[in-house]
Design a protein around this motif. Structure first.
Motif, PDB file in Angstrom:
ATOM      1  N   LEU A 126      -0.019   5.994  -4.852  1.00  0.00           N
ATOM      2  CA  LEU A 126      -1.013   5.156  -5.148  1.00  0.00           C
ATOM      3  C   LEU A 126      -0.184   3.546  -4.855  1.00  0.00           C
ATOM      4  CD1 LEU A 126      -3.695   4.382  -6.077  1.00  0.00           C
ATOM      5  CD2 LEU A 126      -2.857   4.246  -8.542  1.00  0.00           C
ATOM      6  N   PRO A 127       1.100   3.676  -4.932  1.00  0.00           N
ATOM      7  CA  PRO A 127       1.462   2.482  -4.667  1.00  0.00           C
ATOM      8  C   PRO A 127       1.444   2.317  -3.705  1.00  0.00           C
ATOM      9  CG  PRO A 127       2.801   2.666  -5.958  1.00  0.00           C
ATOM     10  CD  PRO A 127       2.126   4.507  -5.913  1.00  0.00           C
ATOM     11  N   ASP A 128       1.921   2.852  -2.311  1.00  0.00           N
ATOM     12  CA  ASP A 128       1.836   3.075  -1.003  1.00  0.00           C
ATOM     13  C   ASP A 128       0.470   2.946  -0.441  1.00  0.00           C
ATOM     14  OD1 ASP A 128       4.355   3.008  -0.832  1.00  0.00           O
ATOM     15  OD2 ASP A 128       4.584   6.020  -1.106  1.00  0.00           O
ATOM     16  N   LEU A 129      -1.313   3.595  -1.199  1.00  0.00           N
ATOM     17  CA  LEU A 129      -2.265   3.452  -0.930  1.00  0.00           C
ATOM     18  C   LEU A 129      -2.635   1.910  -1.120  1.00  0.00           C
ATOM     19  CD1 LEU A 129      -3.315   7.263  -2.206  1.00  0.00           C
ATOM     20  CD2 LEU A 129      -2.527   6.384   0.166  1.00  0.00           C
ATOM     21  N   LYS A 130      -1.733   1.528  -1.753  1.00  0.00           N
ATOM     22  CA  LYS A 130      -2.419   0.117  -2.063  1.00  0.00           C
ATOM     23  C   LYS A 130      -2.282  -1.465  -0.901  1.00  0.00           C
ATOM     24  CE  LYS A 130      -4.152  -3.629  -5.047  1.00  0.00           C
ATOM     25  NZ  LYS A 130      -6.047  -3.517  -4.591  1.00  0.00           N
ATOM     26  N   HIS A 131      -1.623  -1.121  -1.298  1.00  0.00           N
ATOM     27  CA  HIS A 131      -0.629  -1.572  -0.004  1.00  0.00           C
ATOM     28  C   HIS A 131      -1.086  -1.304   1.576  1.00  0.00           C
ATOM     29  CE1 HIS A 131       2.927  -3.849  -1.856  1.00  0.00           C
ATOM     30  NE2 HIS A 131       3.099  -2.654  -2.690  1.00  0.00           N
ATOM     31  N   GLU A 132      -2.049  -0.222   1.706  1.00  0.00           N
ATOM     32  CA  GLU A 132      -2.162   0.181   3.131  1.00  0.00           C
ATOM     33  C   GLU A 132      -3.703  -0.411   3.093  1.00  0.00           C
ATOM     34  OE1 GLU A 132      -3.288   4.049   5.065  1.00  0.00           O
ATOM     35  OE2 GLU A 132      -1.252   4.598   4.496  1.00  0.00           O
ATOM     36  N   THR A 133      -4.777  -0.436   1.805  1.00  0.00           N
ATOM     37  CA  THR A 133      -5.807  -0.651   1.396  1.00  0.00           C
ATOM     38  C   THR A 133      -6.046  -2.418   1.665  1.00  0.00           C
ATOM     39  OG1 THR A 133      -6.017  -1.034  -0.585  1.00  0.00           O
ATOM     40  CG2 THR A 133      -6.829   1.167   0.525  1.00  0.00           C
ATOM     41  N   ASN A 134      -4.282  -3.331   1.316  1.00  0.00           N
ATOM     42  CA  ASN A 134      -4.177  -4.703   1.869  1.00  0.00           C
ATOM     43  C   ASN A 134      -4.114  -4.605   3.192  1.00  0.00           C
ATOM     44  OD1 ASN A 134      -4.495  -4.841  -1.011  1.00  0.00           O
ATOM     45  ND2 ASN A 134      -2.326  -5.234  -1.505  1.00  0.00           N
ATOM     46  N   ALA A 135      -3.481  -3.749   3.769  1.00  0.00           N
ATOM     47  CA  ALA A 135      -3.074  -3.841   4.740  1.00  0.00           C
ATOM     48  C   ALA A 135      -5.031  -4.059   5.997  1.00  0.00           C
ATOM     49  CB  ALA A 135      -2.068  -3.098   5.557  1.00  0.00           C
ATOM     50  N   VAL A 136      -5.592  -3.254   5.599  1.00  0.00           N
ATOM     51  CA  VAL A 136      -6.483  -3.145   6.254  1.00  0.00           C
ATOM     52  C   VAL A 136      -7.974  -4.471   5.705  1.00  0.00           C
ATOM     53  CG1 VAL A 136      -9.233  -1.825   5.923  1.00  0.00           C
ATOM     54  CG2 VAL A 136      -7.079  -0.896   6.034  1.00  0.00           C
ATOM     55  N   GLU A 137      -7.396  -5.072   4.118  1.00  0.00           N
ATOM     56  CA  GLU A 137      -8.279  -5.834   4.260  1.00  0.00           C
ATOM     57  C   GLU A 137      -7.816  -7.241   5.522  1.00  0.00           C
ATOM     58  OE1 GLU A 137      -9.241  -5.025  -0.537  1.00  0.00           O
ATOM     59  OE2 GLU A 137      -7.139  -6.876   0.045  1.00  0.00           O
ATOM     60  N   MET A 138      -6.649  -7.244   5.126  1.00  0.00           N
ATOM     61  CA  MET A 138      -6.186  -8.420   5.998  1.00  0.00           C
ATOM     62  C   MET A 138      -6.977  -8.354   7.887  1.00  0.00           C
ATOM     63  SD  MET A 138      -5.811 -10.640   3.498  1.00  0.00           S
ATOM     64  CE  MET A 138      -5.434 -11.677   4.981  1.00  0.00           C
TER      65      MET A 138
END
Length: 181
Positions: free
Chosen positions: A77-89
């Motif tokens: 889950l932490p890695d996936l949250k960082h990935e979604t943050n990257a997609v947002e940016m």
């Protein structure tokens, strides 16, 4: 003494909030390209329980939930949250996001969301990410908790979470049957 055991796989889901349904659908496709097939997409819902995102994303806002077909290890889950943050940016304009993506997972007993914000009821997972226990499954339905976000407390969203949970349980039963043979 309790014996440590690995967690069962979990059903990865995302909440996507944006001003534009086309952008939401493009985001779902982008996430599927990274993580694999989507096997559940909710109807588009108005996101009007709060104006928290209005300044950055605009208004009125829409929301859609999507769940991925392949179960995940919840410790990701932490890695996936960082990935979604990257997609947002990646989709940001002039430094402002156009979409908000919140990943989480469902298992038989609960819905957990990932967040970068600490609070009294949140558990640190590592990499700057916390687990927010949002709903628990008890007495045949998802139950709210004192800190459950108002939108997740709504019957509409809890019904969507129950649909995703049923899909997850069916998948786990099928997988167990395959392993048993």
């Amino acid at each position: 003494m309790s014996k440590p055991r690995l967690s069962p796989p979990a059903k990865l889901l995302v909440s996507i909030i944006a001003k534009d349904e086309v952008l939401i659908n493009e985001t779902i496709k982008a996430l599927a390209g990274r993580w694999g097939d989507v096997d559940f997409i909710s109807e588009v819902l108005p996101f009007d329980q709060t104006d928290y995102y209005n300044t950055e994303l605009g208004a009125p806002l829409l929301r859609r939930f999507a769940a991925l077909e392949t179960p995940i290890d919840p410790s990701l889950l932490p890695d996936l949250k960082h990935e979604t943050n990257a997609v947002e940016m990646e989709g940001a304009l002039e430094g402002s996001r156009r979409v908000n993506i919140d990943p989480g997972y469902i298992v038989a007993e609960r819905l957990v969301l990932a967040t970068g914000k600490n609070y009294t009821h949140r558990i640190y997972l590592g990499k700057g990410i916390y687990a927010d226990l949002t709903l628990i499954y008890s007495k045949g339905e998802f139950q709210t908790l004192p800190w459950t976000y108002p939108d997740y407390a709504s019957q509409k969203v809890r019904t969507i979470m129950e649909q995703i949970r049923r899909k997850y349980l069916f998948q786990m039963k099928k997988e167990f049957e395959l392993l048993s043979h």
